[in-house]
Design a protein around this motif. Structure first.
Motif, PDB file in Angstrom:
ATOM      1  N   GLU A  33      -7.357  21.537  33.056  1.00  0.00           N
ATOM      2  CA  GLU A  33      -7.513  22.281  34.563  1.00  0.00           C
ATOM      3  C   GLU A  33      -7.512  23.796  34.298  1.00  0.00           C
ATOM      4  OE1 GLU A  33      -4.530  20.189  36.898  1.00  0.00           O
ATOM      5  OE2 GLU A  33      -5.873  18.633  37.516  1.00  0.00           O
ATOM      6  N   GLN A  34      -6.543  24.247  33.308  1.00  0.00           N
ATOM      7  CA  GLN A  34      -6.620  25.738  33.058  1.00  0.00           C
ATOM      8  C   GLN A  34      -8.052  26.192  32.735  1.00  0.00           C
ATOM      9  OE1 GLN A  34      -3.768  26.273  30.081  1.00  0.00           O
ATOM     10  NE2 GLN A  34      -2.047  25.594  31.387  1.00  0.00           N
ATOM     11  N   ARG A  35      -8.627  25.323  31.938  1.00  0.00           N
ATOM     12  CA  ARG A  35     -10.178  25.836  31.553  1.00  0.00           C
ATOM     13  C   ARG A  35     -11.034  25.418  32.529  1.00  0.00           C
ATOM     14  NH1 ARG A  35     -10.036  26.149  25.194  1.00  0.00           N
ATOM     15  NH2 ARG A  35      -8.070  26.488  24.978  1.00  0.00           N
ATOM     16  N   GLY A  36     -10.688  25.198  33.809  1.00  0.00           N
ATOM     17  CA  GLY A  36     -11.708  25.269  34.846  1.00  0.00           C
ATOM     18  C   GLY A  36     -12.396  23.718  35.168  1.00  0.00           C
ATOM     19  N   PHE A  37     -11.857  22.585  34.312  1.00  0.00           N
ATOM     20  CA  PHE A  37     -12.296  21.414  34.536  1.00  0.00           C
ATOM     21  C   PHE A  37     -11.656  20.678  35.650  1.00  0.00           C
ATOM     22  CE2 PHE A  37     -13.457  22.237  29.877  1.00  0.00           C
ATOM     23  CZ  PHE A  37     -14.524  21.472  29.754  1.00  0.00           C
ATOM     24  N   ARG A  38     -12.480  19.715  36.304  1.00  0.00           N
ATOM     25  CA  ARG A  38     -11.865  18.974  37.455  1.00  0.00           C
ATOM     26  C   ARG A  38     -11.323  17.556  36.663  1.00  0.00           C
ATOM     27  NH1 ARG A  38     -15.050  16.386  42.372  1.00  0.00           N
ATOM     28  NH2 ARG A  38     -13.250  15.926  43.617  1.00  0.00           N
ATOM     29  N   VAL A  39     -10.205  17.120  36.687  1.00  0.00           N
ATOM     30  CA  VAL A  39     -10.074  15.634  36.356  1.00  0.00           C
ATOM     31  C   VAL A  39     -10.401  14.703  37.302  1.00  0.00           C
ATOM     32  CG1 VAL A  39      -7.937  14.373  35.725  1.00  0.00           C
ATOM     33  CG2 VAL A  39      -8.059  16.743  35.057  1.00  0.00           C
ATOM     34  N   LEU A  40     -11.110  13.964  37.019  1.00  0.00           N
ATOM     35  CA  LEU A  40     -11.827  12.800  37.794  1.00  0.00           C
ATOM     36  C   LEU A  40     -10.894  11.581  38.029  1.00  0.00           C
ATOM     37  CD1 LEU A  40     -15.543  13.183  37.080  1.00  0.00           C
ATOM     38  CD2 LEU A  40     -14.251  14.274  39.114  1.00  0.00           C
ATOM     39  N   HIS A  41     -10.478  11.390  36.693  1.00  0.00           N
ATOM     40  CA  HIS A  41      -9.449  10.245  36.631  1.00  0.00           C
ATOM     41  C   HIS A  41      -8.642  10.373  35.332  1.00  0.00           C
ATOM     42  CE1 HIS A  41      -8.113   6.205  37.125  1.00  0.00           C
ATOM     43  NE2 HIS A  41      -9.165   5.502  36.364  1.00  0.00           N
ATOM     44  N   ALA A  42      -7.434   9.688  35.140  1.00  0.00           N
ATOM     45  CA  ALA A  42      -6.593   9.707  33.960  1.00  0.00           C
ATOM     46  C   ALA A  42      -5.850   8.507  33.876  1.00  0.00           C
ATOM     47  CB  ALA A  42      -5.698  10.942  34.161  1.00  0.00           C
ATOM     48  N   LEU A  43      -5.818   7.819  32.769  1.00  0.00           N
ATOM     49  CA  LEU A  43      -5.330   6.484  32.528  1.00  0.00           C
ATOM     50  C   LEU A  43      -4.435   6.458  31.403  1.00  0.00           C
ATOM     51  CD1 LEU A  43      -5.583   4.190  34.503  1.00  0.00           C
ATOM     52  CD2 LEU A  43      -7.389   3.367  33.397  1.00  0.00           C
ATOM     53  N   THR A  44      -3.113   6.732  31.414  1.00  0.00           N
ATOM     54  CA  THR A  44      -2.234   6.247  30.061  1.00  0.00           C
ATOM     55  C   THR A  44      -2.666   7.223  28.980  1.00  0.00           C
ATOM     56  OG1 THR A  44      -2.200   4.156  30.839  1.00  0.00           O
ATOM     57  CG2 THR A  44      -1.074   4.842  28.622  1.00  0.00           C
ATOM     58  N   ASP A  45      -3.863   7.002  28.526  1.00  0.00           N
ATOM     59  CA  ASP A  45      -4.084   7.890  27.161  1.00  0.00           C
ATOM     60  C   ASP A  45      -5.420   8.476  27.308  1.00  0.00           C
ATOM     61  OD1 ASP A  45      -5.624   5.543  26.937  1.00  0.00           O
ATOM     62  OD2 ASP A  45      -4.883   4.963  25.104  1.00  0.00           O
ATOM     63  N   SER A  46      -6.106   8.362  28.538  1.00  0.00           N
ATOM     64  CA  SER A  46      -7.512   8.831  28.562  1.00  0.00           C
ATOM     65  C   SER A  46      -7.634   9.698  29.976  1.00  0.00           C
ATOM     66  CB  SER A  46      -8.626   7.788  28.857  1.00  0.00           C
ATOM     67  OG  SER A  46      -8.190   6.686  28.055  1.00  0.00           O
ATOM     68  N   LEU A  47      -8.528  10.683  29.756  1.00  0.00           N
ATOM     69  CA  LEU A  47      -8.829  11.759  30.813  1.00  0.00           C
ATOM     70  C   LEU A  47     -10.365  11.672  31.007  1.00  0.00           C
ATOM     71  CD1 LEU A  47      -6.831  14.559  29.320  1.00  0.00           C
ATOM     72  CD2 LEU A  47      -6.451  13.775  31.742  1.00  0.00           C
ATOM     73  N   TRP A  48     -10.672  11.709  32.401  1.00  0.00           N
ATOM     74  CA  TRP A  48     -12.160  11.789  32.545  1.00  0.00           C
ATOM     75  C   TRP A  48     -12.436  13.041  33.277  1.00  0.00           C
ATOM     76  CZ3 TRP A  48      -9.867   7.155  32.299  1.00  0.00           C
ATOM     77  CH2 TRP A  48     -10.268   6.125  31.655  1.00  0.00           C
ATOM     78  N   ILE A  49     -13.174  14.092  32.767  1.00  0.00           N
ATOM     79  CA  ILE A  49     -13.202  15.399  33.231  1.00  0.00           C
ATOM     80  C   ILE A  49     -14.589  15.787  33.427  1.00  0.00           C
ATOM     81  CG2 ILE A  49     -11.082  15.949  32.122  1.00  0.00           C
ATOM     82  CD1 ILE A  49     -12.600  17.486  29.976  1.00  0.00           C
ATOM     83  N   HIS A  50     -14.974  17.049  34.356  1.00  0.00           N
ATOM     84  CA  HIS A  50     -16.232  17.278  34.569  1.00  0.00           C
ATOM     85  C   HIS A  50     -16.201  18.805  35.081  1.00  0.00           C
ATOM     86  CE1 HIS A  50     -20.062  17.730  36.479  1.00  0.00           C
ATOM     87  NE2 HIS A  50     -19.519  18.464  37.538  1.00  0.00           N
ATOM     88  N   LYS A  51     -16.996  19.656  34.496  1.00  0.00           N
ATOM     89  CA  LYS A  51     -17.210  20.890  34.755  1.00  0.00           C
ATOM     90  C   LYS A  51     -18.829  21.378  34.618  1.00  0.00           C
ATOM     91  CE  LYS A  51     -16.324  24.640  32.407  1.00  0.00           C
ATOM     92  NZ  LYS A  51     -15.697  25.734  31.484  1.00  0.00           N
ATOM     93  N   ARG A  52     -19.194  21.978  35.820  1.00  0.00           N
ATOM     94  CA  ARG A  52     -20.829  22.345  35.764  1.00  0.00           C
ATOM     95  C   ARG A  52     -21.029  23.043  34.401  1.00  0.00           C
ATOM     96  NH1 ARG A  52     -23.647  23.375  40.797  1.00  0.00           N
ATOM     97  NH2 ARG A  52     -23.025  22.106  42.398  1.00  0.00           N
ATOM     98  N   LYS A  53     -22.114  22.638  33.969  1.00  0.00           N
ATOM     99  CA  LYS A  53     -22.874  23.412  32.755  1.00  0.00           C
ATOM    100  C   LYS A  53     -21.802  23.869  31.607  1.00  0.00           C
ATOM    101  CE  LYS A  53     -26.112  25.709  35.756  1.00  0.00           C
ATOM    102  NZ  LYS A  53     -26.081  26.768  36.794  1.00  0.00           N
ATOM    103  N   THR A  54     -21.245  22.590  31.265  1.00  0.00           N
ATOM    104  CA  THR A  54     -20.298  22.707  30.181  1.00  0.00           C
ATOM    105  C   THR A  54     -21.225  23.035  28.769  1.00  0.00           C
ATOM    106  OG1 THR A  54     -18.897  21.028  31.280  1.00  0.00           O
ATOM    107  CG2 THR A  54     -18.314  22.065  29.113  1.00  0.00           C
ATOM    108  N   GLN A  55     -20.672  23.902  27.908  1.00  0.00           N
ATOM    109  CA  GLN A  55     -21.394  23.990  26.791  1.00  0.00           C
ATOM    110  C   GLN A  55     -20.595  22.783  25.766  1.00  0.00           C
ATOM    111  OE1 GLN A  55     -23.863  26.165  25.951  1.00  0.00           O
ATOM    112  NE2 GLN A  55     -23.667  26.410  28.264  1.00  0.00           N
ATOM    113  N   ASP A  56     -21.082  22.171  24.857  1.00  0.00           N
ATOM    114  CA  ASP A  56     -20.374  21.340  23.888  1.00  0.00           C
ATOM    115  C   ASP A  56     -19.203  21.829  23.170  1.00  0.00           C
ATOM    116  OD1 ASP A  56     -22.262  19.515  24.931  1.00  0.00           O
ATOM    117  OD2 ASP A  56     -23.232  19.130  22.762  1.00  0.00           O
ATOM    118  N   VAL A  57     -19.397  23.082  22.860  1.00  0.00           N
ATOM    119  CA  VAL A  57     -18.300  23.813  22.109  1.00  0.00           C
ATOM    120  C   VAL A  57     -16.806  23.701  22.731  1.00  0.00           C
ATOM    121  CG1 VAL A  57     -19.041  26.025  22.552  1.00  0.00           C
ATOM    122  CG2 VAL A  57     -17.782  25.544  20.827  1.00  0.00           C
ATOM    123  N   GLU A  58     -17.155  23.828  24.266  1.00  0.00           N
ATOM    124  CA  GLU A  58     -15.837  23.759  25.166  1.00  0.00           C
ATOM    125  C   GLU A  58     -15.246  22.643  24.919  1.00  0.00           C
ATOM    126  OE1 GLU A  58     -16.220  25.555  29.219  1.00  0.00           O
ATOM    127  OE2 GLU A  58     -18.116  25.392  28.873  1.00  0.00           O
TER     128      GLU A  58
END
Length: 772
Positions: A497-522
DNA sequence: TCCTCACGGGG
DNA sequence: GTGTACGTGAGGA
């Protein structure tokens, strides 16, 4: 003196020693003998120990006694114990039992290993190890050496002669009334065995066994039906039937049993394991998705004989590995805890409440979503933070504490559980890497199976840690692991979240995240930052083109955490919780759902997803048509359920209960935990016994309930299309299906499709490996 | 609407 | 020779 090299195939106690079978590179089986003095330890008051010594000596039992010091992992100190070395392996279990019952005030250690396990531990070998035996003229092993290792990534397997024994037709349960002629397949030829005279049948089976002399007999329903039936016939007519290669030993079946596990009753049929040969009953083996290749890897790793490995859970495998670790260290291994089942304390319930973290996802379809997974999170936590039943509440390391709970954890001495897991995590990782770099598809598949076998071992090791009756289980260790896990996930969420992603879902050991126009290096940077902060490895599992988190069917405003599906950029589908993943969904419905998802996986954008809807409807319509014209085979329509109780104990008149009672009425002895299979014949029938029919007693004349199966199909399609705006009423309209309510009578259709065989078993990969 | 029944996750 | 507890959905009463 002779030197024999080959793969270690079978080990069991016989006479005053052990029988050892090797299979050499030419495929020849060698029956050898060895001595073994399995040893257990007794601890207690000096006076009691003296009484045991006197008792053992007076009875002239074949033991050697000594006073020794051994380390007790749980007490964390050396202890003086009585060492009892049993000179005749066949007497080991009996002797342990007699000492335990005669002297209940004493503690026993290292007392319930199997003879095969002790042999493996003592000789430094394992099932399918490639080794060299030096034997004398009486085939007695003088020395045994091996360069093979359980941790070897690449290894060869012996050339095995395989025979298949099954009953013709669909693979339905013969104990539930299915009948068919016996078929024997070996050397690529199949022989039907039908004769009016049972003696003739026995004679022919015997002839094939002698001629084929298989190393491995693969059956369907061999444990519970084919072997017991044949052996019973053979006994009745006084004929020999050499299922055991070791002719000195008569086949000894082990009876069926039921036990409570995983919140429900599990039923295990009787088993028929063989001596000098292997019997694997595909209907009574857990080969999951790793097949025989994975089972062989598990046998090597866990040092349990192959026939046991395929018949027990991977939890037992992990336990066996923990015993091996303790044995190698010379630790005293506590005797099996046999505390009676007890009610859960309020505290235990609270802990359960705080397992892994579960978020409520944001329902609907999301695009360009990254999934980050902590790989093998719980095992890695145990290995990295040294969480083990004997390291928790450590008094010498009070400054090292688990998060939230504050339990101290030892830093000075490695625990048995972490010690067992660390190399396992390493090896699985190596196989996953090897899979990526595999030179060809066959090799890739072999690595996939081995990695998968490892996965199941690692998955169950966490549950075992919380299991009261496990040797190396302790609830506080279990709690500590989940506490570390929650902490790691929360830290990861913060960083994301600090890096500007939105957490859509999280489950025990997994996170699903989204941010507009993310570069792969991020993502690369994100992964590195999380690993630094948590000290646990995390991976970019994949980037979804789209992923759907499903709304609750009960409450459309709420999303549910464990039901979702999506397609990654490389076109792979990830599916959880929906019909396709459930055991009780008929194959036909699964196929339809899979076909629709495959179609949607090709869509890249929201627009393309919507544009795919007409094709989705087309696919659904084709499946509806197949139902209507009766082209669906029994195997694809069968409903499969595990019974949770005796047939007569059902309160509700569900189809399960109806079919269970039908079978019981026909004299089938159905146990809780056993599976039944049936076809829905007329779901709306007034007479309940007309509604469904056990698969074993169903034939074409009964037909199947088209309307009912169509409704199940519509629901399964709705699961997929609902997030795209197509719900069940819309689907029914589009597919011209009538609504299930207010429907007069189901239309019945008689199927015409022939019922073909599926593939029997998969063995291709290991065959090709051994030829190299 | 409540109760009964069976299932999944993990990689 | 055996991992736990809970949430979910379907369907009968």
């Amino acid at each position: 003196m002779r030197r024999i090299t080959g793969w270690l195939f079978d080990v069991y106690a016989f006479g005053d020693g052990v029988s050892v079978w090797l299979i050499d590179a030419e495929g020849a089986a060698h029956h050898l003998h060895d001595t073994l003095h399995p040893t257990f330890f007794v601890h207690g008051a000096p006076a009691d120990l003296r009484r045991v010594c006197e008792w053992l000596t007076r009875a002239r039992l074949p033991v050697r006694l000594a006073r020794v010091e051994r380390y007790d992992v749980f007490a964390r100190r050396q202890m003086v114990v009585l060492q009892v070395a049993v000179q005749i392996p066949t007497l080991f279990a009996t002797l342990v039992h007699r000492v335990a019952t005669t002297f209940p005030m004493l503690d026993l250690f290292t007392a319930d290993l199997s003879i095969a396990q002790v042999y493996f531990f003592e000789r430094g070998v394992f099932p399918l190890a490639f080794c060299e035996a030096i034997v004398n003229d009486a085939n007695l092993i003088v020395a045994m050496n091996t360069n093979d290792s359980r941790w070897a990534l690449e290894y060869r397997l012996p050339p095995l002669r395989v025979m298949v024994l099954q009953m013709e037709g669909e693979h339905l349960n013969p104990n539930h009334g299915h009948r068919g002629a016996l078929e024997i397949t070996y050397e690529d030829r199949t022989y039907g065995i039908s004769a009016d005279d049972p003696r003739e049948i026995i004679a022919r089976v015997r002839a094939y066994l002698e001629r084929g002399d298989p190393d491995l007999i693969i059956t369907r329903w061999g444990d519970s039906f084919i072997l017991p039936q044949l052996l019973q016939l053979a006994r009745r007519y006084g004929l020999a039937l050499p299922f055991n290669r070791d002719a000195r030993i008569a086949p000894r079946p082990r009876p069926a049993r039921s036990y409570f596990s995983y919140g429900r009753i599990i039923f295990k049929t009787m088993t028929h394991t063989l001596c000098g040969r292997w019997h694997i009953d595909l209907e009574n083996a857990s080969l999951l998705d790793y097949g025989l290749d994975g089972a062989f890897e598990l046998a090597r790793l866990t040092q349990q004989p192959v026939q046991q490995t395929v018949r027990t859970s991977t939890g037992t495998g992990i336990n066996a590995m923990e015993l091996a670790t303790a044995y190698a260290h010379g630790y005293l291994i506590p005797y099996r805890k046999r505390e009676p089942e007890e009610f859960k304390s309020a505290r235990a319930l609270m802990i359960a409440d705080k397992g892994g973290l579960t978020y409520q996802p944001i329902a609907g379809i999301h695009h360009d979503v990254a999934e980050l997974d902590f790989g093998s999170m719980y095992p890695t936590i145990m290995a990295r933070f040294n969480v083990s039943p004997e390291t928790i509440h450590c008094e010498c390391c009070l400054d090292s504490r688990a998060p939230e709970l504050g339990y101290s954890i030892c830093r000075k001495q490695r625990g048995v559980v972490p010690d067992t897991l660390a190399p396992l995590i390493e090896k699985r990782f190596a196989y996953k890497r090897a899979k990526k770099d595999a030179p060809d598809a066959e090799r890739k598949e072999w690595y996939r199976r081995l990695a998968s076998a490892h996965k199941w071992l690692l998955v169950t090791c966490f549950g075992y840690l919380g299991y009261k009756n496990a040797r190396f289980g302790k609830i506080e260790a279990h709690e500590a692991v989940t506490a570390y896990g929650r902490e790691a996930l929360l830290r990861a969420k913060d960083i994301v979240e600090q890096r500007g992603f939105r957490v859509l879902h999280a489950l025990t050991d997994s996170l699903w995240i989204h941010k507009r126009k993310t570069q792969d290096v991020e993502y690369t940077e994100l992964v590195a930052a999380i690993e630094r902060a948590t000290n646990l490895p995390i991976e970019l599992e994949g980037i979804y083109k789209w992923v759907a988190f499903l709304a609750s069917r009960v409450d459309a405003h709420n999303a549910v955490p464990h039901r979702y599906f999506g397609a990654t950029r490389d076109g792979e589908l990830k599916i959880r919780g929906i019909e396709l993943r459930r055991r009780d969904t008929p194959e036909f419905i699964k196929q339809a759902q899979q076909a629709i998802l495959d179609e949607l996986a090709r869509a890249n954008t929201r627009v393309e997803l919507i544009a795919a809807l007409p094709r989705v409807l087309q696919i659904a319509a084709e499946y509806v048509d197949r139902l209507r014209v009766g082209q669906v085979a029994l195997r694809d329509l069968a409903m499969t359920y595990c019974l949770s109780r005796e047939p007569s104990a059902y309160q509700m008149n569900t189809l399960n209960a109806i079919v269970a009672r039908e079978l019981a009425g026909r004299g089938v002895n159905l146990q809780p935990g056993e599976a039944i299979r049936y076809i829905i014949t007329d779901n709306a029938a007034r007479v309940s016994s007309d509604r469904a029919r056990a698969a074993e007693f169903w034939d074409g004349a009964w037909g199947y309930d088209v309307a009912r199966y169509t409704e199940l199909l519509v629901r399964a399609v709705e699961t997929i299309t609902q997030p795209l705006g197509l719900d069940a009423p819309a689907l029914r309209a589009a597919l011209a299906c009538e609504h299930p309510n207010g429907q007069p009578r189901a239309r019945l259709v008689t199927p015409i499709a022939p019922m073909a065989f599926g593939p029997l078993f998969e063995f291709a990969a290991s065959k090709s490996i051994q030829q190299k």
